[in-house]
Scaffold this active site. Structure first.
Site, PDB file in Angstrom:
ATOM      1  N   HIS A 202      -2.398 -24.800  -6.191  1.00 32.43           N
ATOM      2  CA  HIS A 202      -1.533 -24.948  -7.228  1.00 32.43           C
ATOM      3  C   HIS A 202      -1.267 -23.579  -8.034  1.00 32.43           C
ATOM      4  O   HIS A 202       0.053 -23.395  -8.456  1.00 32.43           O
ATOM      5  CB  HIS A 202      -1.898 -26.150  -8.181  1.00 32.43           C
ATOM      6  CG  HIS A 202      -1.858 -27.510  -7.254  1.00 32.43           C
ATOM      7  ND1 HIS A 202      -0.515 -27.825  -6.649  1.00 32.43           N
ATOM      8  CD2 HIS A 202      -2.611 -28.284  -7.044  1.00 32.43           C
ATOM      9  CE1 HIS A 202      -0.619 -29.124  -6.149  1.00 32.43           C
ATOM     10  NE2 HIS A 202      -1.858 -29.422  -6.225  1.00 32.43           N
ATOM     11  N   ARG A 309       4.314 -29.789   7.546  1.00 32.98           N
ATOM     12  CA  ARG A 309       2.921 -30.492   8.160  1.00 32.98           C
ATOM     13  C   ARG A 309       2.723 -31.807   7.589  1.00 32.98           C
ATOM     14  O   ARG A 309       2.827 -31.971   6.435  1.00 32.98           O
ATOM     15  CB  ARG A 309       1.888 -29.420   7.921  1.00 32.98           C
ATOM     16  CG  ARG A 309       2.322 -28.023   8.126  1.00 32.98           C
ATOM     17  CD  ARG A 309       0.873 -27.159   7.674  1.00 32.98           C
ATOM     18  NE  ARG A 309       0.863 -25.850   8.233  1.00 32.98           N
ATOM     19  CZ  ARG A 309       1.725 -24.520   7.899  1.00 32.98           C
ATOM     20  NH1 ARG A 309       2.382 -24.916   6.793  1.00 32.98           N
ATOM     21  NH2 ARG A 309       1.636 -23.605   8.332  1.00 32.98           N
ATOM     22  N   ARG A 345       6.770 -31.969  11.919  1.00 31.82           N
ATOM     23  CA  ARG A 345       5.606 -31.837  12.914  1.00 31.82           C
ATOM     24  C   ARG A 345       4.956 -33.244  13.050  1.00 31.82           C
ATOM     25  O   ARG A 345       4.213 -33.542  11.863  1.00 31.82           O
ATOM     26  CB  ARG A 345       4.865 -30.621  12.923  1.00 31.82           C
ATOM     27  CG  ARG A 345       3.664 -30.489  14.173  1.00 31.82           C
ATOM     28  CD  ARG A 345       3.231 -29.263  13.813  1.00 31.82           C
ATOM     29  NE  ARG A 345       2.118 -29.309  12.827  1.00 31.82           N
ATOM     30  CZ  ARG A 345       1.388 -28.183  12.306  1.00 31.82           C
ATOM     31  NH1 ARG A 345       1.395 -27.189  13.033  1.00 31.82           N
ATOM     32  NH2 ARG A 345       0.514 -28.336  11.267  1.00 31.82           N
ATOM     33  N   GLU A 445       2.516 -23.265  21.632  1.00 33.53           N
ATOM     34  CA  GLU A 445       1.406 -22.702  20.918  1.00 33.53           C
ATOM     35  C   GLU A 445       0.280 -22.485  22.144  1.00 33.53           C
ATOM     36  O   GLU A 445      -0.807 -21.839  21.600  1.00 33.53           O
ATOM     37  CB  GLU A 445       0.747 -23.933  20.067  1.00 33.53           C
ATOM     38  CG  GLU A 445       1.639 -24.157  18.892  1.00 33.53           C
ATOM     39  CD  GLU A 445       1.206 -25.434  18.098  1.00 33.53           C
ATOM     40  OE1 GLU A 445       0.502 -25.213  17.107  1.00 33.53           O
ATOM     41  OE2 GLU A 445       1.357 -26.440  18.405  1.00 33.53           O
ATOM     42  N   ASN A 468       0.142 -18.689  15.318  1.00 36.00           N
ATOM     43  CA  ASN A 468      -1.229 -18.789  14.910  1.00 36.00           C
ATOM     44  C   ASN A 468      -2.135 -18.974  15.892  1.00 36.00           C
ATOM     45  O   ASN A 468      -3.068 -18.651  16.363  1.00 36.00           O
ATOM     46  CB  ASN A 468      -1.266 -19.588  13.767  1.00 36.00           C
ATOM     47  CG  ASN A 468      -0.381 -19.143  12.579  1.00 36.00           C
ATOM     48  OD1 ASN A 468       0.143 -18.008  12.295  1.00 36.00           O
ATOM     49  ND2 ASN A 468      -0.561 -19.941  11.635  1.00 36.00           N
ATOM     50  N   ASP A 469      -1.716 -20.194  16.731  1.00 35.58           N
ATOM     51  CA  ASP A 469      -2.515 -20.562  17.716  1.00 35.58           C
ATOM     52  C   ASP A 469      -2.410 -20.066  19.049  1.00 35.58           C
ATOM     53  O   ASP A 469      -3.292 -19.733  19.904  1.00 35.58           O
ATOM     54  CB  ASP A 469      -2.329 -22.211  18.056  1.00 35.58           C
ATOM     55  CG  ASP A 469      -3.197 -23.015  17.218  1.00 35.58           C
ATOM     56  OD1 ASP A 469      -4.512 -22.731  17.245  1.00 35.58           O
ATOM     57  OD2 ASP A 469      -2.923 -24.154  16.717  1.00 35.58           O
ATOM     58  N   ARG A 479      -9.835 -16.388  14.657  1.00 36.05           N
ATOM     59  CA  ARG A 479      -9.419 -15.316  13.758  1.00 36.05           C
ATOM     60  C   ARG A 479     -10.189 -15.753  12.563  1.00 36.05           C
ATOM     61  O   ARG A 479     -10.301 -14.788  11.414  1.00 36.05           O
ATOM     62  CB  ARG A 479      -7.923 -15.513  13.237  1.00 36.05           C
ATOM     63  CG  ARG A 479      -7.537 -16.908  12.842  1.00 36.05           C
ATOM     64  CD  ARG A 479      -6.178 -16.840  12.455  1.00 36.05           C
ATOM     65  NE  ARG A 479      -5.503 -18.286  12.237  1.00 36.05           N
ATOM     66  CZ  ARG A 479      -4.500 -18.427  11.322  1.00 36.05           C
ATOM     67  NH1 ARG A 479      -3.642 -17.103  10.982  1.00 36.05           N
ATOM     68  NH2 ARG A 479      -4.190 -19.451  11.182  1.00 36.05           N
ATOM     69  N   CYS A 516       7.621 -20.115  13.827  1.00 33.78           N
ATOM     70  CA  CYS A 516       6.861 -20.804  12.508  1.00 33.78           C
ATOM     71  C   CYS A 516       5.542 -20.282  12.013  1.00 33.78           C
ATOM     72  O   CYS A 516       4.930 -20.905  11.130  1.00 33.78           O
ATOM     73  CB  CYS A 516       7.184 -22.110  12.518  1.00 33.78           C
ATOM     74  SG  CYS A 516       6.015 -23.126  13.655  1.00 33.78           S
TER      75      CYS A 516
END
Length: 615
Positions: A202, A309, A345, A445, A468-469, A479, A516
């Site tokens: 936040h 997400r 997703r 992915e 990322n994946d 990673r 993305c």
């Protein structure tokens, strides 16, 4: 006469200090430190008699109401906007059945006081969130910690003091609570530095919304800073300068002037499309997971949501979300983003995203390769169909797109589409209004999906590359593992070829392809990604202005030339040097603007195939 022995010891002057963290809100600021340290919360480890259990439960429930009232009071002092939404989220957490039931179980079964029970429950929740590889969920552990502190202080008859920094100060803290950050809109601070936090905390979200320079994750910060010390916050490079030298202050003034000029320049393009100089349009959309990110993303010029997400809806609760919850979430998103599309997703749980609201089965030896994402959804049809029914109902309110994660082949894709058809049939049987047609796409992915993208493209409305994946699975590296994460290389020839393969398949079948993953937010890779054929990029919202400015200052021809040159490189090192050289020379301020981007060029020569752009 004063005895010399009674005089206070003279204080040793403290040396200038530089500490590195993570820049989460770009900008440069200087001011006196306003130190906030709330780490010491007294937690009485009290044992109770069985006859006292009901009384202790009453204390706990009264504290829940008291904490709600405190947050409502803070919220009431704020204008409408994202700051109020943050506090609303905290109030919802106070009603979380998992938090309440687990705390009450500790009191009943272990015969411990409410403060101790709250502490143990919070520790459990934080430990689970810390294990999740996704930074969105890791950042939520700090929210849970602050909620626990508020409950414990309320149980003790206290109320957490509000921060009240003077204008022009730099807030220096171990971390800031959502209540603290929500009040920053009324404080004219020069910057924020914290020991904890990440890009999705936040603190980071509100700092970006208010354009306050912020650096988080600065180790051993509080021991090095006293209230009143002069501090420089460098949210561009992720640096904190404590008690800076005159030379550092002079350099800062030059940097501030350059930075403000750059900010003014890119701000002019806020409402303009991301269109290349020769007329090619690129859609820039936002990756989101939390309600309080929506207005921030709109403020940065996002043209819709490229990845929403939904995993957070399942976390820290005993029961999976209902159809109605999924419907309300998606409907609110569509109404907020109209007329832009929202790509949701379906739940990407399993592996490092464990939750008790779904039966995750036995612990797996290799969870990244196990029951996760689409595989888990297909094994938990009741929860999967509930999500799909909610999304199909929401599809009446705008251009909703359903995205299936981690699909490895046509069999899983077919099963996912069959589940959507089944959910639609269930809604017809129930007589509930819903969208007959909703765009359905797939995340690319894993290498098998990328290699068979031409087959996938025949059965979907869009494809979205999750780098990322894809990088982890293709290069066989974790990673988050410090022993091997040096091998995590977005410009590896295998990764570039897979991206190109997917783009070409989409082009042949007239199926839109987006990206993305984190690559989209890195301005070093903008030319390469567009040059490879991508016409939609989805990223953390704060990266959009810089990426947009690069696109508008470029031509498609030069992007394609760089992409071709990079594809011709034999190694990732050659590709990286070529990209850094080209982008660093053409857009030095843009790369410096993106916190954490290293534009230093190694001394080793670029191989001959890396000279196409120059020649």
């Amino acid at each position: 006469m004063i005895d010399e022995r009674d005089k206070p010891e003279p204080r040793e002057p403290r040396e200038p200090l530089e500490r590195r963290g993570r820049g989460v809100s770009p900008g440069l600021g200087i001011g006196p430190a306003y130190v906030v340290d709330r780490r010491e919360v007294n937690i009485p480890h009290t044992l109770i008699e069985r006859d006292d259990v009901e009384e202790e439960l009453k204390r706990f429930r009264a504290a829940l109401r008291g904490a709600q009232d405190q947050l409502e009071a803070v919220k009431g002092r704020l204008p409408q906007g994202e700051h109020r939404q943050i506090l609303k989220a905290q109030q919802m957490m106070l009603r979380d059945p998992g938090l309440i039931q687990r705390t009450e179980t500790w009191i009943r079964e272990e015969l411990i006081g409410a403060e101790w029970a709250v502490s143990k429950t919070v520790d459990e929740i934080r430990a689970k969130l810390a294990e999740v590889g996704d930074e969105y969920f890791q950042a939520r552990q700090y929210d849970v910690a602050f909620l626990g502190e508020r409950l414990i202080t309320t149980l003790g008859g206290e109320e957490k003091d509000a921060i009240n920094p003077p204008a022009g100060a730099v807030i220096v803290a171990h971390d800031l609570s959502p209540a603290d950050t929500s009040q920053l809109s009324q404080a004219q601070v020069a910057g924020i530095i914290t020991e904890e936090g990440g890009t999705t905390s936040h603190t980071a979200i509100i700092a970006r919304a208010l354009r306050i320079p912020a650096v988080v994750g600065v180790a051993d910060l509080l021991s090095a800073v006293d209230t009143g010390d002069l501090v420089i916050v460098d949210g561009v490079h992720g640096l904190a300068h404590v008690r800076p030298t005159p030379e550092q202050i002079a350099a800062l003034e030059v940097e501030v002037e350059r930075y403000e000029a750059f900010e003014l320049e890119i701000a002019k393009e806020h409402a303009l499309p991301a269109q290349t100089d020769d007329g090619e349009n690129i859609r820039l959309r936002a990756n989101l997971a939390l309600d309080d990110e929506n207005e921030v993303a709109r403020g940065f010029g996002a043209e819709g949501v490229g990845l929403y997400r939904t995993e957070f809806m399942f976390m820290n609760r005993d029961e999976a979300p209902s159809d109605e919850e999924h419907y309300r979430m998606a409907k609110a998103l569509l109404q907020r983003w109209a007329p832009h599309p929202v790509r949701v997703r379906t739940f990407d749980l399993g592996s490092d995203k464990q939750c008790r609201s779904l039966d995750m089965g036995e612990a797996e030896h290799n969870p990244a390769m196990g029951l996760r994402s689409m595989r888990l959804a297909l094994r938990r049809p009741e929860q999967f169909l509930a999500q799909l029914r909610g999304l199909l109902r929401a599809g009446l309110h705008g251009p909703l797109q359903i995205m299936l994660p981690l699909v490895s082949g046509l069999e899983e894709l077919a099963a996912g589409r069959a589940a959507i058809d089944e959910a639609r049939a269930q809604l017809r049987e129930l007589g509930l209004p819903h969208a007959d047609e909703v765009s359905v796409g797939v995340m690319i992915e894993v290498p098998s999906a990328a290699i068979t993208a031409d087959l996938m493209a025949r059965h979907v409305d869009f494809m979205s590359i999750g780098t990322n994946d894809l990088i982890q699975y293709t290069l066989a590296i974790d990673r988050d593992n410090d022993e091997v994460n040096y091998l995590y290389e977005p410009l590896h020839p295998a990764i570039l070829r897979l991206i190109k393969t997917v783009c070409d398949a989409g082009d042949r079948h007239r199926v839109p392809v987006s990206l993305c993953g984190e690559m989209a937010a890195d301005p070093r890779y903008t030319w390469v990604l567009v040059g490879l054929g991508l016409r939609e990029l989805s990223m953390q919202a704060s990266a959009i202005p810089v990426v947009k400015n690069i696109i508008r200052a470029s031509t498609l021809d030069e992007m394609e030339a760089l992409a071709a040159a990079v594809l011709a490189c034999d190694t990732a090192a050659d590709a990286r040097r070529l990209v850094i050289q080209e982008m660093g020379e053409r857009f030095p301020e843009h790369l410096q603007h993106a916190a954490g981007v290293d534009i230093d060029i190694e001394d080793e020569p670029i191989s001959s195939v890396g000279r196409v752009v120059r020649e």
